[in-house]
Motif scaffolding. Structure first.
Motif, PDB file in Angstrom:
ATOM      1  N   UNK A  26       0.797  -1.232   0.000  1.00 37.53           N
ATOM      2  CA  UNK A  26       0.000   0.000   0.000  1.00 37.53           C
ATOM      3  C   UNK A  26       0.829   1.281   0.000  1.00 37.53           C
ATOM      4  N   UNK A  27       2.124   1.197  -0.255  1.00 40.93           N
ATOM      5  CA  UNK A  27       2.954   2.401  -0.235  1.00 40.93           C
ATOM      6  C   UNK A  27       2.434   3.443  -1.230  1.00 40.93           C
ATOM      7  N   UNK A  28       2.198   3.041  -2.468  1.00 37.71           N
ATOM      8  CA  UNK A  28       1.713   4.002  -3.466  1.00 37.71           C
ATOM      9  C   UNK A  28       0.321   4.531  -3.108  1.00 37.71           C
ATOM     10  N   UNK A  29      -0.508   3.705  -2.502  1.00 37.53           N
ATOM     11  CA  UNK A  29      -1.831   4.169  -2.065  1.00 37.53           C
ATOM     12  C   UNK A  29      -1.677   5.268  -1.011  1.00 37.53           C
ATOM     13  N   UNK A  30      -0.726   5.091  -0.108  1.00 36.50           N
ATOM     14  CA  UNK A  30      -0.457   6.132   0.895  1.00 36.50           C
ATOM     15  C   UNK A  30       0.083   7.399   0.233  1.00 36.50           C
ATOM     16  N   UNK A  31       0.868   7.221  -0.818  1.00 35.65           N
ATOM     17  CA  UNK A  31       1.365   8.382  -1.555  1.00 35.65           C
ATOM     18  C   UNK A  31       0.200   9.129  -2.216  1.00 35.65           C
ATOM     19  N   UNK A  32      -0.791   8.381  -2.721  1.00 40.13           N
ATOM     20  CA  UNK A  32      -1.959   9.032  -3.308  1.00 40.13           C
ATOM     21  C   UNK A  32      -2.733   9.822  -2.251  1.00 40.13           C
ATOM     22  N   UNK A  33      -2.864   9.255  -1.063  1.00 35.09           N
ATOM     23  CA  UNK A  33      -3.541   9.957   0.036  1.00 35.09           C
ATOM     24  C   UNK A  33      -2.801  11.255   0.353  1.00 35.09           C
ATOM     25  N   UNK A  34      -1.489  11.171   0.423  1.00 37.37           N
ATOM     26  CA  UNK A  34      -0.656  12.346   0.689  1.00 37.37           C
ATOM     27  C   UNK A  34      -0.827  13.397  -0.411  1.00 37.37           C
ATOM     28  N   UNK A  35      -0.819  12.980  -1.652  1.00 39.45           N
ATOM     29  CA  UNK A  35      -1.011  13.879  -2.794  1.00 39.45           C
ATOM     30  C   UNK A  35      -2.354  14.598  -2.671  1.00 39.45           C
ATOM     31  N   UNK A  36      -3.398  13.852  -2.426  1.00 44.11           N
ATOM     32  CA  UNK A  36      -4.723  14.455  -2.304  1.00 44.11           C
ATOM     33  C   UNK A  36      -4.810  15.451  -1.169  1.00 44.11           C
ATOM     34  N   UNK A  37      -4.235  15.087  -0.045  1.00 46.35           N
ATOM     35  CA  UNK A  37      -4.276  15.962   1.134  1.00 46.35           C
ATOM     36  C   UNK A  37      -3.463  17.234   0.920  1.00 46.35           C
ATOM     37  N   UNK A  38      -2.236  17.080   0.487  1.00 46.10           N
ATOM     38  CA  UNK A  38      -1.324  18.225   0.396  1.00 46.10           C
ATOM     39  C   UNK A  38      -1.558  19.124  -0.805  1.00 46.10           C
ATOM     40  N   UNK A  39      -1.968  18.544  -1.910  1.00 45.62           N
ATOM     41  CA  UNK A  39      -2.086  19.355  -3.134  1.00 45.62           C
ATOM     42  C   UNK A  39      -3.518  19.740  -3.495  1.00 45.62           C
ATOM     43  N   UNK A  40      -4.506  18.996  -2.954  1.00 44.70           N
ATOM     44  CA  UNK A  40      -5.893  19.253  -3.366  1.00 44.70           C
ATOM     45  C   UNK A  40      -6.865  19.239  -2.186  1.00 44.70           C
ATOM     46  N   UNK A  41      -6.346  19.297  -0.971  1.00 46.09           N
ATOM     47  CA  UNK A  41      -7.147  19.404   0.243  1.00 46.09           C
ATOM     48  C   UNK A  41      -8.239  18.326   0.344  1.00 46.09           C
ATOM     49  N   UNK A  42      -7.937  17.126  -0.119  1.00 48.07           N
ATOM     50  CA  UNK A  42      -8.871  16.010   0.010  1.00 48.07           C
ATOM     51  C   UNK A  42      -8.686  15.413   1.399  1.00 48.07           C
ATOM     52  N   UNK A  43      -9.765  15.310   2.135  1.00 47.41           N
ATOM     53  CA  UNK A  43      -9.725  14.740   3.475  1.00 47.41           C
ATOM     54  C   UNK A  43      -9.209  13.301   3.413  1.00 47.41           C
ATOM     55  N   UNK A  44      -8.292  12.966   4.303  1.00 50.78           N
ATOM     56  CA  UNK A  44      -7.689  11.631   4.271  1.00 50.78           C
ATOM     57  C   UNK A  44      -8.721  10.536   4.519  1.00 50.78           C
ATOM     58  N   UNK A  45      -9.747  10.813   5.303  1.00 52.44           N
ATOM     59  CA  UNK A  45     -10.791   9.808   5.532  1.00 52.44           C
ATOM     60  C   UNK A  45     -11.518   9.481   4.235  1.00 52.44           C
ATOM     61  N   UNK A  46     -11.746  10.484   3.427  1.00 50.99           N
ATOM     62  CA  UNK A  46     -12.407  10.272   2.136  1.00 50.99           C
ATOM     63  C   UNK A  46     -11.523   9.428   1.215  1.00 50.99           C
ATOM     64  N   UNK A  47     -10.234   9.724   1.196  1.00 47.07           N
ATOM     65  CA  UNK A  47      -9.303   8.945   0.373  1.00 47.07           C
ATOM     66  C   UNK A  47      -9.241   7.496   0.836  1.00 47.07           C
ATOM     67  N   UNK A  48      -9.165   7.301   2.134  1.00 49.83           N
ATOM     68  CA  UNK A  48      -9.094   5.936   2.675  1.00 49.83           C
ATOM     69  C   UNK A  48     -10.361   5.162   2.361  1.00 49.83           C
TER      70      UNK A  48
END
Length: 148
Positions: A26-48
């Motif tokens: 899940x490393x890349x999945x965590x990277x996607x969560x980080x991308x969404x949070x840091x660059x597009x303000x996507x809540x991490x709960x929504x990404x998960x």
């Protein structure tokens, strides 16, 4: 095997695990969560939640960049033209690895899922490993909030 009990307990809380096929890295999945949070303000709960649905309900392999780009764009409205290069260049991997290492040191995390529950009123946060019954969470929330 061990997933039978998890599936039975999950169904009580709406997690059906209807199409669970993969045990992904899940490393890349965590990277996607980080991308969404840091660059597009996507809540991490929504990404998960989007990743959970893709992996356990839709049978997708979330270790694959193509899958993550699809999930990110379709479920989280992340721009494919930014997300794919981010993942292809392995951006955020160091930050994710640091968070993992910090969790291992601070909370002795050895497996996932791992839940850390606490707040300002709690001297030491609670840490729980593994899938838990919803009543376990309710008991801890009540104790943390002082309503026990």
């Amino acid at each position: 095997g061990w997933t039978r009990n998890l599936r039975v307990k999950g169904q009580k809380d709406g997690a059906n695990f209807a199409n669970w096929k993969w045990w992904p890295n899940t490393l890349k999945a965590h990277q996607m969560i980080l991308f969404g949070k840091n660059r597009h303000q996507v809540d991490t709960s929504r990404s998960k939640a989007a990743l959970f649905e893709a992996l356990y309900e839709e049978g997708e392999n979330i270790s694959l960049t193509d899958t993550l780009v699809k999930v990110g764009s379709e479920k989280l409205d992340l721009p494919m033209n930014e997300l794919r290069p981010f993942l292809d260049r392995d951006e955020g991997a160091g930050e994710v690895q640091k968070e993992i290492e910090d969790g291992r040191k601070s909370y002795r995390i050895k497996s996932v899922p791992f839940f850390i529950i606490g707040g300002d009123a709690v001297d030491k946060p609670y840490g729980m490993s593994g899938a838990q019954d919803s009543n376990t969470f309710l008991e801890i929330f009540a104790e943390v909030s002082g309503q026990d």
